[in-house]
Structure formats: structure tokens, C-alpha cells
Write a protein that holds these residues in place. Structure first.
Motif, PDB file in Angstrom:
ATOM      1  N   LEU A  87       7.797  55.967  43.363  1.00  0.00           N
ATOM      2  CA  LEU A  87       8.695  55.213  42.490  1.00  0.00           C
ATOM      3  C   LEU A  87       9.742  56.136  41.882  1.00  0.00           C
ATOM      4  O   LEU A  87      10.915  55.769  41.753  1.00  0.00           O
ATOM      5  CB  LEU A  87       7.902  54.510  41.385  1.00  0.00           C
ATOM      6  N   GLN A  88       9.333  57.341  41.545  1.00  0.00           N
ATOM      7  CA  GLN A  88      10.286  58.336  41.045  1.00  0.00           C
ATOM      8  C   GLN A  88      11.329  58.662  42.114  1.00  0.00           C
ATOM      9  O   GLN A  88      12.528  58.714  41.835  1.00  0.00           O
ATOM     10  CB  GLN A  88       9.530  59.602  40.642  1.00  0.00           C
ATOM     11  N   ASN A  89      10.871  58.871  43.342  1.00  0.00           N
ATOM     12  CA  ASN A  89      11.788  59.149  44.449  1.00  0.00           C
ATOM     13  C   ASN A  89      12.708  57.967  44.709  1.00  0.00           C
ATOM     14  O   ASN A  89      13.903  58.128  44.989  1.00  0.00           O
ATOM     15  CB  ASN A  89      10.989  59.487  45.706  1.00  0.00           C
ATOM     16  N   HIS A  90      12.164  56.767  44.604  1.00  0.00           N
ATOM     17  CA  HIS A  90      12.947  55.531  44.761  1.00  0.00           C
ATOM     18  C   HIS A  90      14.097  55.497  43.757  1.00  0.00           C
ATOM     19  O   HIS A  90      15.260  55.269  44.116  1.00  0.00           O
ATOM     20  CB  HIS A  90      12.008  54.345  44.557  1.00  0.00           C
ATOM     21  N   ALA A  91      13.781  55.749  42.483  1.00  0.00           N
ATOM     22  CA  ALA A  91      14.801  55.699  41.422  1.00  0.00           C
ATOM     23  C   ALA A  91      15.849  56.779  41.626  1.00  0.00           C
ATOM     24  O   ALA A  91      17.057  56.521  41.489  1.00  0.00           O
ATOM     25  CB  ALA A  91      14.126  55.859  40.061  1.00  0.00           C
ATOM     26  N   ARG A  92      15.417  57.980  41.945  1.00  0.00           N
ATOM     27  CA  ARG A  92      16.368  59.078  42.148  1.00  0.00           C
ATOM     28  C   ARG A  92      17.276  58.820  43.349  1.00  0.00           C
ATOM     29  O   ARG A  92      18.475  59.116  43.306  1.00  0.00           O
ATOM     30  CB  ARG A  92      15.614  60.390  42.348  1.00  0.00           C
ATOM     31  N   THR A  93      16.702  58.268  44.401  1.00  0.00           N
ATOM     32  CA  THR A  93      17.482  57.998  45.607  1.00  0.00           C
ATOM     33  C   THR A  93      18.547  56.954  45.348  1.00  0.00           C
ATOM     34  O   THR A  93      19.695  57.094  45.781  1.00  0.00           O
ATOM     35  CB  THR A  93      16.564  57.541  46.756  1.00  0.00           C
ATOM     36  N   PHE A 199      22.176  69.476  25.437  1.00  0.00           N
ATOM     37  CA  PHE A 199      21.658  68.118  25.308  1.00  0.00           C
ATOM     38  C   PHE A 199      22.714  67.238  24.657  1.00  0.00           C
ATOM     39  O   PHE A 199      23.029  67.413  23.478  1.00  0.00           O
ATOM     40  CB  PHE A 199      20.375  68.110  24.468  1.00  0.00           C
ATOM     41  N   ARG A 200      23.257  66.282  25.416  1.00  0.00           N
ATOM     42  CA  ARG A 200      24.317  65.415  24.910  1.00  0.00           C
ATOM     43  C   ARG A 200      23.813  63.980  24.893  1.00  0.00           C
ATOM     44  O   ARG A 200      23.560  63.382  25.942  1.00  0.00           O
ATOM     45  CB  ARG A 200      25.567  65.530  25.772  1.00  0.00           C
ATOM     46  N   GLY A 201      23.665  63.444  23.685  1.00  0.00           N
ATOM     47  CA  GLY A 201      23.182  62.080  23.550  1.00  0.00           C
ATOM     48  C   GLY A 201      24.180  61.065  24.082  1.00  0.00           C
ATOM     49  O   GLY A 201      25.373  61.161  23.815  1.00  0.00           O
ATOM     50  N   GLY A 202      23.684  60.069  24.838  1.00  0.00           N
ATOM     51  CA  GLY A 202      24.530  58.993  25.335  1.00  0.00           C
ATOM     52  C   GLY A 202      25.242  59.290  26.620  1.00  0.00           C
ATOM     53  O   GLY A 202      25.861  58.390  27.212  1.00  0.00           O
ATOM     54  N   GLU A 210      16.639  61.923  33.852  1.00  0.00           N
ATOM     55  CA  GLU A 210      15.272  62.343  34.105  1.00  0.00           C
ATOM     56  C   GLU A 210      14.381  62.123  32.886  1.00  0.00           C
ATOM     57  O   GLU A 210      13.208  61.768  33.018  1.00  0.00           O
ATOM     58  CB  GLU A 210      15.238  63.815  34.519  1.00  0.00           C
ATOM     59  N   TYR A 211      14.937  62.318  31.697  1.00  0.00           N
ATOM     60  CA  TYR A 211      14.159  62.102  30.474  1.00  0.00           C
ATOM     61  C   TYR A 211      13.719  60.636  30.375  1.00  0.00           C
ATOM     62  O   TYR A 211      12.548  60.333  30.115  1.00  0.00           O
ATOM     63  CB  TYR A 211      14.985  62.487  29.245  1.00  0.00           C
ATOM     64  N   GLY A 212      14.665  59.736  30.583  1.00  0.00           N
ATOM     65  CA  GLY A 212      14.333  58.319  30.520  1.00  0.00           C
ATOM     66  C   GLY A 212      13.370  57.899  31.607  1.00  0.00           C
ATOM     67  O   GLY A 212      12.410  57.148  31.364  1.00  0.00           O
ATOM     68  N   LEU A 213      13.588  58.396  32.827  1.00  0.00           N
ATOM     69  CA  LEU A 213      12.720  58.050  33.951  1.00  0.00           C
ATOM     70  C   LEU A 213      11.297  58.541  33.702  1.00  0.00           C
ATOM     71  O   LEU A 213      10.323  57.807  33.941  1.00  0.00           O
ATOM     72  CB  LEU A 213      13.279  58.658  35.239  1.00  0.00           C
ATOM     73  N   THR A 214      11.155  59.765  33.222  1.00  0.00           N
ATOM     74  CA  THR A 214       9.829  60.320  32.951  1.00  0.00           C
ATOM     75  C   THR A 214       9.092  59.501  31.908  1.00  0.00           C
ATOM     76  O   THR A 214       7.883  59.236  32.032  1.00  0.00           O
ATOM     77  CB  THR A 214       9.938  61.782  32.487  1.00  0.00           C
ATOM     78  N   ASN A 215       9.797  59.069  30.873  1.00  0.00           N
ATOM     79  CA  ASN A 215       9.155  58.277  29.826  1.00  0.00           C
ATOM     80  C   ASN A 215       8.692  56.920  30.347  1.00  0.00           C
ATOM     81  O   ASN A 215       7.618  56.441  29.975  1.00  0.00           O
ATOM     82  CB  ASN A 215      10.105  58.097  28.644  1.00  0.00           C
TER      83      ASN A 215
END
Length: 234
Positions: A87-93, A199-202, A210-215
Motif C-alpha cells: 500500500l505504501q508502494n501504491h501511494a508513492r507510485t 521542515f515547511r508546514g503546508g 511521507e510524514y502523512g503517509l506513515t501516520n
């Protein structure tokens, strides 16, 4: 704009028109594409295009059908034996594919218009992802919620990046929202420290993606580890 070889009389077919449309759109964008412009690009009369595509919307639908078929074929499936990794690979692709091909974003996410058959193909693609998650042990509700969160995260960041890119290419370009916020050590020390560390918000950048996907994936793993009694109590 490179000049194409003029098509011979009687040799025109819908595939020629679509190829020319993709060539031209790559240069002028979906918004600026016009039938007369495409006719000049192909070296034919505009009525020859109207024989196959009665209006621009019909042409854009055919283009969207083509790119969605290609994207579905190129998107990895979600395997029950390794739901998180696949699923991670799916999202990144998906993100990499859309960012690498702005036409894909314009035709599928910003201006969605698909024929009935290709829309069914997209629905079956989503069905297969949900089926893979359900087979992994997720409830149907959790599987739908997880994949919806992934899609919204991926598609939202793609569209935001695309809109910012289009804005920068416009006649009156402007900075993105996060770029115009006044950040300084005196007034916003935490934001200033974050910016210093990259680190730039938004911003729809790789780190925030990657931060959002990992969470999302971490939360999904917690759901899968929940006992039946805990699930019933939710």
C-alpha cells in the motif's frame, strides 16, 4: 513548437488525433488546448477533427480514458501478505506518476471526465485495493477508511503541487500560501526553527508526504491489531 509532418489525405484516425493532442497539451496545457490549435499542429483542417470528436470535451474525455487505463496498469496492487509495504508502494507510485505527468493530473484529478466503461475500470481498481485490505484482515469499514485517507492524502498533495506549478507559469505568478507567511525568529521562533531544519508546514514536499503517509499506515496497523471485542466496542 516542433512542426509535425502533415498527414496524408484519408490517413487520419482517432489515434493520430489523440497522439497529437497529447503532444500539444504537453506544451500548452489542457486549459489552453483548442480544436483549431490542434488542427494546425496536425496539419489538417479542423473539420477533420470534428468528424471524430464533436467538441473539446469529447476529446478530453478520450484523453482521460487513455491516461487512466495506462495509470491503472502501472499502479501496483495491494497484496494481503504485505499490505503495508504494497500500500505504501501504491501511494508513492501514484504520486510519482502524477507529478511526472501533469496532463494526468489535469485530466483525472482537476478535470475528471471519463467514459462509462473506463469509469468502471477505475471503480474495479479501487475495489481490488479494498479487497486486498479486507483479505489482510481489515473490516470493510476500516479498509474503505484507510484507502480513502490514502487517496485524499496522495491526490490532495498532487493537486496542490499542480495548482502551484500552474500558478507560477501564469501571466501573473504569485507565491504559495506557505511562502508568503512572515516567519522570523522574533515573531514565530518555532516555525523559524522548523524552517531552518528543512521542515515547511503546508508545503506538498516529499517530507510532508511521507510524514502523512506513515501516520495513516501506523493508524491502519493499530486498527488491524485491535481485538474483535475492541472493534465491537468502537
Amino acid at each position: 513548437m516542433a512542426k509535425r509532418t502533415r498527414l496524408e489525405r484519408g490517413s487520419l484516425n482517432p489515434d493520430d488525433i489523440l497522439r497529437g493532442a497529447f503532444e500539444l497539451t504537453d506544451e500548452v496545457t489542457v486549459d489552453n488546448l483548442s480544436m483549431p490549435m490542434l488542427a494546425r499542429h496536425l496539419g489538417i483542417g479542423v473539420t477533420s477533427i470534428y468528424w471524430y470528436f464533436r467538441k473539446k470535451d469529447d476529446l478530453l474525455t478520450a484523453m482521460a480514458d487513455h491516461v487512466l487505463r495506462e495509470s491503472v496498469r502501472s499502479t501496483p496492487s495491494v497484496e494481503p501478505s504485505d499490505w503495508r509495504g504494497t500500500l505504501q508502494n501504491h501511494a508513492r507510485t501514484v504520486r510519482r506518476m502524477f507529478l511526472g505527468n501533469p496532463i494526468l493530473c489535469d485530466l483525472i484529478l482537476i478535470r475528471p471526465s471519463l467514459s462509462a466503461n473506463v469509469a468502471k475500470l477505475g471503480a474495479r481498481h479501487n475495489e481490488n485495493v479494498i479487497a486486498g485490505l479486507v483479505e489482510s484482515g481489515f473490516t470493510l469499514a476500516d479498509a474503505v477508511g484507510i484507502y480513502s485517507s490514502i487517496q485524499l492524502h496522495v491526490h490532495g498533495m498532487i493537486v496542490l503541487q499542480r495548482l502551484q506549478d500552474k500558478n507560477r507559469m501564469s501571466d501573473s505568478p504569485s507565491d504559495a500560501y506557505y511562502e508568503i507567511l512572515p516567519v522570523s525568529p522574533e515573531t514565530t521562533p518555532l516555525l523559524a526553527a522548523a524552517n531552518e531544519n528543512g521542515f515547511r508546514g503546508g508545503e506538498p514536499n516529499d517530507h510532508n508526504f511521507e510524514y502523512g503517509l506513515t501516520n495513516i499506515l501506523d493508524h491502519a496497523a493499530q486498527l488491524l491489531a485491535t481485538t474483535p471485542a475492541q472493534k465491537a466496542a468502537r
